[in-house]
Motif scaffolding. Structure first.
Motif, PDB file in Angstrom:
ATOM      1  N   ASN A   1      12.149   1.940 -60.554  1.00 17.63           N
ATOM      2  CA  ASN A   1      12.357   1.805 -62.000  1.00 17.63           C
ATOM      3  C   ASN A   1      12.071   0.390 -62.506  1.00 17.63           C
ATOM      4  O   ASN A   1      12.240   0.112 -63.692  1.00 17.63           O
ATOM      5  CB  ASN A   1      13.790   2.196 -62.367  1.00 17.63           C
ATOM      6  CG  ASN A   1      14.037   3.687 -62.222  1.00 17.63           C
ATOM      7  OD1 ASN A   1      13.210   4.495 -62.644  1.00 17.63           O
ATOM      8  ND2 ASN A   1      15.150   4.051 -61.613  1.00 17.63           N
ATOM      9  N   ASP A   2      11.669  -0.486 -61.611  1.00 12.61           N
ATOM     10  CA  ASP A   2      11.422  -1.885 -61.973  1.00 12.61           C
ATOM     11  C   ASP A   2      10.069  -2.338 -61.428  1.00 12.61           C
ATOM     12  O   ASP A   2       9.977  -3.318 -60.687  1.00 12.61           O
ATOM     13  CB  ASP A   2      12.558  -2.769 -61.443  1.00 12.61           C
ATOM     14  CG  ASP A   2      12.469  -4.207 -61.944  1.00 12.61           C
ATOM     15  OD1 ASP A   2      11.731  -4.463 -62.922  1.00 12.61           O
ATOM     16  OD2 ASP A   2      13.150  -5.078 -61.361  1.00 12.61           O
ATOM     17  N   GLY A   3       9.032  -1.588 -61.786  1.00 10.52           N
ATOM     18  CA  GLY A   3       7.687  -1.992 -61.404  1.00 10.52           C
ATOM     19  C   GLY A   3       7.429  -2.042 -59.919  1.00 10.52           C
ATOM     20  O   GLY A   3       6.627  -2.856 -59.444  1.00 10.52           O
ATOM     21  N   LEU A   4       8.128  -1.192 -59.132  1.00 10.94           N
ATOM     22  CA  LEU A   4       7.997  -1.156 -57.673  1.00 10.94           C
ATOM     23  C   LEU A   4       8.424  -2.475 -57.030  1.00 10.94           C
ATOM     24  O   LEU A   4       7.845  -2.925 -56.034  1.00 10.94           O
ATOM     25  CB  LEU A   4       6.570  -0.789 -57.245  1.00 10.94           C
ATOM     26  CG  LEU A   4       6.011   0.535 -57.782  1.00 10.94           C
ATOM     27  CD1 LEU A   4       4.664   0.828 -57.144  1.00 10.94           C
ATOM     28  CD2 LEU A   4       6.976   1.680 -57.550  1.00 10.94           C
ATOM     29  N   ARG A   5       9.456  -3.063 -57.577  1.00  6.76           N
ATOM     30  CA  ARG A   5       9.998  -4.300 -57.000  1.00  6.76           C
ATOM     31  C   ARG A   5      10.577  -4.026 -55.614  1.00  6.76           C
ATOM     32  O   ARG A   5      11.262  -3.034 -55.405  1.00  6.76           O
ATOM     33  CB  ARG A   5      11.091  -4.867 -57.912  1.00  6.76           C
ATOM     34  CG  ARG A   5      11.826  -6.080 -57.334  1.00  6.76           C
ATOM     35  CD  ARG A   5      12.852  -6.618 -58.333  1.00  6.76           C
ATOM     36  NE  ARG A   5      13.837  -5.599 -58.685  1.00  6.76           N
ATOM     37  CZ  ARG A   5      14.948  -5.365 -57.980  1.00  6.76           C
ATOM     38  NH1 ARG A   5      15.180  -6.050 -56.858  1.00  6.76           N
ATOM     39  NH2 ARG A   5      15.801  -4.446 -58.384  1.00  6.76           N
ATOM     40  N   ILE A   6      10.273  -4.906 -54.659  1.00  7.93           N
ATOM     41  CA  ILE A   6      10.868  -4.801 -53.321  1.00  7.93           C
ATOM     42  C   ILE A   6      12.279  -5.378 -53.400  1.00  7.93           C
ATOM     43  O   ILE A   6      12.461  -6.590 -53.541  1.00  7.93           O
ATOM     44  CB  ILE A   6      10.023  -5.541 -52.276  1.00  7.93           C
ATOM     45  CG1 ILE A   6       8.619  -4.936 -52.216  1.00  7.93           C
ATOM     46  CG2 ILE A   6      10.696  -5.458 -50.899  1.00  7.93           C
ATOM     47  CD1 ILE A   6       7.665  -5.679 -51.302  1.00  7.93           C
ATOM     48  N   ALA A   7      13.277  -4.503 -53.330  1.00  9.43           N
ATOM     49  CA  ALA A   7      14.667  -4.932 -53.494  1.00  9.43           C
ATOM     50  C   ALA A   7      15.249  -5.498 -52.204  1.00  9.43           C
ATOM     51  O   ALA A   7      15.963  -6.497 -52.227  1.00  9.43           O
ATOM     52  CB  ALA A   7      15.509  -3.756 -53.984  1.00  9.43           C
ATOM     53  N   ARG A   8      14.961  -4.828 -51.083  1.00  5.45           N
ATOM     54  CA  ARG A   8      15.460  -5.304 -49.792  1.00  5.45           C
ATOM     55  C   ARG A   8      14.433  -4.984 -48.713  1.00  5.45           C
ATOM     56  O   ARG A   8      13.673  -4.021 -48.824  1.00  5.45           O
ATOM     57  CB  ARG A   8      16.796  -4.634 -49.425  1.00  5.45           C
ATOM     58  CG  ARG A   8      17.964  -5.024 -50.304  1.00  5.45           C
ATOM     59  CD  ARG A   8      19.279  -4.440 -49.797  1.00  5.45           C
ATOM     60  NE  ARG A   8      19.364  -2.989 -49.996  1.00  5.45           N
ATOM     61  CZ  ARG A   8      20.431  -2.255 -49.663  1.00  5.45           C
ATOM     62  NH1 ARG A   8      21.491  -2.828 -49.089  1.00  5.45           N
ATOM     63  NH2 ARG A   8      20.445  -0.948 -49.893  1.00  5.45           N
ATOM     64  N   THR A   9      14.434  -5.799 -47.681  1.00 11.62           N
ATOM     65  CA  THR A   9      13.602  -5.558 -46.505  1.00 11.62           C
ATOM     66  C   THR A   9      14.499  -5.569 -45.279  1.00 11.62           C
ATOM     67  O   THR A   9      15.212  -6.546 -45.031  1.00 11.62           O
ATOM     68  CB  THR A   9      12.508  -6.630 -46.358  1.00 11.62           C
ATOM     69  OG1 THR A   9      11.693  -6.632 -47.538  1.00 11.62           O
ATOM     70  CG2 THR A   9      11.631  -6.335 -45.145  1.00 11.62           C
ATOM     71  N   PHE A  10      14.497  -4.481 -44.522  1.00 11.98           N
ATOM     72  CA  PHE A  10      15.310  -4.376 -43.319  1.00 11.98           C
ATOM     73  C   PHE A  10      14.422  -4.559 -42.094  1.00 11.98           C
ATOM     74  O   PHE A  10      13.578  -3.709 -41.803  1.00 11.98           O
ATOM     75  CB  PHE A  10      16.002  -3.012 -43.258  1.00 11.98           C
ATOM     76  CG  PHE A  10      16.945  -2.750 -44.399  1.00 11.98           C
ATOM     77  CD1 PHE A  10      18.257  -3.180 -44.347  1.00 11.98           C
ATOM     78  CD2 PHE A  10      16.505  -2.069 -45.520  1.00 11.98           C
ATOM     79  CE1 PHE A  10      19.136  -2.934 -45.396  1.00 11.98           C
ATOM     80  CE2 PHE A  10      17.372  -1.798 -46.579  1.00 11.98           C
ATOM     81  CZ  PHE A  10      18.692  -2.234 -46.515  1.00 11.98           C
ATOM     82  N   ASP A  11      14.600  -5.668 -41.383  1.00 18.62           N
ATOM     83  CA  ASP A  11      13.872  -5.915 -40.144  1.00 18.62           C
ATOM     84  C   ASP A  11      14.684  -5.332 -38.988  1.00 18.62           C
ATOM     85  O   ASP A  11      15.890  -5.584 -38.869  1.00 18.62           O
ATOM     86  CB  ASP A  11      13.647  -7.409 -39.933  1.00 18.62           C
ATOM     87  CG  ASP A  11      12.670  -7.980 -40.954  1.00 18.62           C
ATOM     88  OD1 ASP A  11      12.864  -9.143 -41.351  1.00 18.62           O
ATOM     89  OD2 ASP A  11      11.740  -7.270 -41.356  1.00 18.62           O
ATOM     90  N   LEU A  12      14.022  -4.589 -38.109  1.00 15.57           N
ATOM     91  CA  LEU A  12      14.699  -3.844 -37.054  1.00 15.57           C
ATOM     92  C   LEU A  12      14.256  -4.298 -35.672  1.00 15.57           C
ATOM     93  O   LEU A  12      13.291  -5.052 -35.535  1.00 15.57           O
ATOM     94  CB  LEU A  12      14.420  -2.351 -37.222  1.00 15.57           C
ATOM     95  CG  LEU A  12      14.798  -1.756 -38.592  1.00 15.57           C
ATOM     96  CD1 LEU A  12      14.061  -0.454 -38.818  1.00 15.57           C
ATOM     97  CD2 LEU A  12      16.298  -1.564 -38.686  1.00 15.57           C
ATOM     98  N   ASP A  13      14.956  -3.813 -34.648  1.00 18.77           N
ATOM     99  CA  ASP A  13      14.608  -4.133 -33.266  1.00 18.77           C
ATOM    100  C   ASP A  13      13.896  -2.968 -32.586  1.00 18.77           C
ATOM    101  O   ASP A  13      13.825  -2.906 -31.366  1.00 18.77           O
ATOM    102  CB  ASP A  13      15.862  -4.520 -32.482  1.00 18.77           C
ATOM    103  CG  ASP A  13      16.824  -3.352 -32.326  1.00 18.77           C
ATOM    104  OD1 ASP A  13      16.669  -2.348 -33.064  1.00 18.77           O
ATOM    105  OD2 ASP A  13      17.735  -3.426 -31.479  1.00 18.77           O
ATOM    106  N   MET A  14      13.386  -2.026 -33.369  1.00 21.74           N
ATOM    107  CA  MET A  14      12.660  -0.872 -32.843  1.00 21.74           C
ATOM    108  C   MET A  14      11.620  -0.450 -33.871  1.00 21.74           C
ATOM    109  O   MET A  14      11.628  -0.915 -35.011  1.00 21.74           O
ATOM    110  CB  MET A  14      13.615   0.293 -32.541  1.00 21.74           C
ATOM    111  CG  MET A  14      14.632   0.592 -33.640  1.00 21.74           C
ATOM    112  SD  MET A  14      14.028   1.640 -35.011  1.00 21.74           S
ATOM    113  CE  MET A  14      13.931   3.229 -34.217  1.00 21.74           C
ATOM    114  N   LYS A  15      10.690   0.414 -33.445  1.00 19.78           N
ATOM    115  CA  LYS A  15       9.657   0.896 -34.346  1.00 19.78           C
ATOM    116  C   LYS A  15      10.153   2.165 -35.052  1.00 19.78           C
ATOM    117  O   LYS A  15      10.297   3.215 -34.407  1.00 19.78           O
ATOM    118  CB  LYS A  15       8.363   1.206 -33.581  1.00 19.78           C
ATOM    119  CG  LYS A  15       7.677  -0.007 -32.991  1.00 19.78           C
ATOM    120  CD  LYS A  15       6.376   0.387 -32.299  1.00 19.78           C
ATOM    121  CE  LYS A  15       5.654  -0.827 -31.746  1.00 19.78           C
ATOM    122  NZ  LYS A  15       4.359  -0.452 -31.096  1.00 19.78           N
ATOM    123  N   PRO A  16      10.405   2.107 -36.350  1.00 22.39           N
ATOM    124  CA  PRO A  16      10.885   3.296 -37.066  1.00 22.39           C
ATOM    125  C   PRO A  16       9.742   4.250 -37.404  1.00 22.39           C
ATOM    126  O   PRO A  16       9.365   4.417 -38.576  1.00 22.39           O
ATOM    127  CB  PRO A  16      11.522   2.692 -38.330  1.00 22.39           C
ATOM    128  CG  PRO A  16      10.686   1.461 -38.594  1.00 22.39           C
ATOM    129  CD  PRO A  16      10.311   0.926 -37.231  1.00 22.39           C
TER     130      PRO A  16
END
Length: 415
Positions: free
Chosen positions: A392-407
């Motif tokens: 709803n906000d121009g496809l703004r990236i709100a959060r990025t979750f970095d993980l220890d595995m390949k999702p």
């Protein structure tokens, strides 16, 4: 468990205690003379939909189930607390699906069930949100290719050979799969629990036809509507949609019975450009599917119309519906937004995918887009991260979750 969270903006999560009070109070006026059973029984102290050991919340308790089929690494990412839960490995998963609470890991040796401990009980005029502990809930003998669909009472499973059985939902909620009840016939797609019945397309070797069963597996009067080459299904507020070679079949409950309406494409569509899967936001009446290599179908169930939007080469598509943009993950690795009515390109993100797959995602395999009431989620397997997008906000990236595995596989629960 290792998790690095990067935010573009501060995203507060209000407690909304007043909303919780209103939700609880909203059930106080329920008709106590209306029969209820199981977890749906309500008293002044026990709200509708309550399950022992669960905690009611004021907002949707969204969680992402993530899996790497190669290593078996499996995580549950709680989008409210931002905690990552490490759960037992599930190797060889060919497909990861969900019914809003349980994650189903489809593999050659059977289907493993994970209770993600997050779900929504929708009563139409109000909803309840619950959270509980994450736990294993057993296995189903159906292997790769199985189709699992559920409602509050039953879980229906169709194996790769078209044989169908149902399980009591109460058993799965207690962590076990009770003895199944077998349904007659050979089924061309999923058996979909809906309106206290079971809807299915039975296969007679020629054209699949709609059949309606009661919960005990007895056939009841049904429209017997045809559906050639069925592919994909979705439950909407307008009814159940089955994808067919010439468009879709909409099945709705009608005064104790069922009606079926065809929603044709309006033109002959080559097999490779038909809607092969139907993805949407839970509760929405707008469905999406890739339409060949460089376009997306949008089905407006309310208006009973198909719209084809020309895009770049498609990896995955979805939409929140109800006036929201069509979201398309394209082979440039970015997420694009399109106006559904006009097809106009509205916005795009930076490149999200570290590596772009050569073919579009099928069901939950590979990068895809999960959509809920306020956010969209895109998994980047090779980059070992998940992006949260404010659509709803121009496809703004709100959060990025970095993980220890390949999702590599992802499904959202709590809906």
């Amino acid at each position: 468990m290792s998790l690095s969270l990067r935010r573009n903006v501060t995203a507060g999560m209000p407690a909304a205690l007043a909303a919780l009070a209103l939700l609880t109070a909203g059930c106080g006026g329920q008709d106590d003379n209306k029969p209820a059973s199981g977890a749906d029984r309500a008293t002044s102290a026990t709200p509708h939909g309550y399950v022992a050991g669960a905690q009611e919340a004021a907002e949707q308790q969204s969680r992402l189930v993530l899996n790497d089929p190669r290593t078996g690494a499996t995580r549950v990412l709680d989008l409210i607390t931002e905690k990552v839960h490490d759960v037992p490995r599930a190797r060889g998963t060919a497909e990861l699906t969900t019914d809003g609470r349980f994650g189903y890991f489809h593999a050659a040796g059977g289907t493993r069930i994970l209770d993600t401990g997050a779900w929504t009980v929708d009563h139409g005029d109000h909803v309840h949100y619950y959270r509980a502990a994450i736990r294993d809930a057993g296995r189903l003998p159906a292997a790769t290719g199985a189709r699992v669909r559920s409602d509050a009472a039953v879980t229906a499973v169709v194996d790769e050979n078209g044989r169908a059985v149902t399980y009591r939902r109460a058993g799965l909620e207690k962590g076990r799969a009770d003895s199944p009840r077998t349904l007659p016939g050979k089924h061309a797609g999923a058996v979909v629990p809906y309106a206290e019945h079971l809807l299915t397309l039975t296969d007679d070797g020629k054209t699949a036809r709609l059949e309606v069963y009661d919960r005990e597996g007895r056939r009841v009067a049904s429209p017997h509507a045809p559906c050639e080459e069925p592919s994909g299904d979705a439950v909407t507020r307008r009814g159940v949609v089955f994808g067919c070679a010439d468009g879709a079949l909409l099945v709705s409950a009608d005064d104790g019975g069922f009606t079926a309406a065809e929603i044709p494409y309006g033109a002959d569509v080559p097999a490779g450009e038909r809607a092969s899967s139907l993805r949407h936001r839970a509760g929405s009446d707008t469905l999406t599917s890739p339409a060949g290599d460089a376009a997306v179908w949008v089905l407006d169930v309310t208006e009973r119309t198909w719209t084809r939007t020309e895009t770049g080469p498609v990896v995955a598509a979805n939409t929140a519906g109800e006036g929201s943009a069509l979201l398309v993950l394209e082979t440039d690795g970015a997420l694009h937004g399109y106006d559904i009515a006009t097809g106009k390109h509205l916005s795009k993100t930076k490149r999200l995918l570290t590596e772009v797959p050569k073919t579009p995602a099928a069901d939950s395999t590979g990068p895809l887009i999960e959509v809920d009431r306020s956010r969209a989620y895109v998994n980047d397997p090779e980059g070992r991260r998940v992006y949260e997008i404010d659509y709803n906000d121009g496809l703004r990236i709100a959060r990025t979750f970095d993980l220890d595995m390949k999702p590599a596989l992802m499904a959202e629960t709590g809906r």
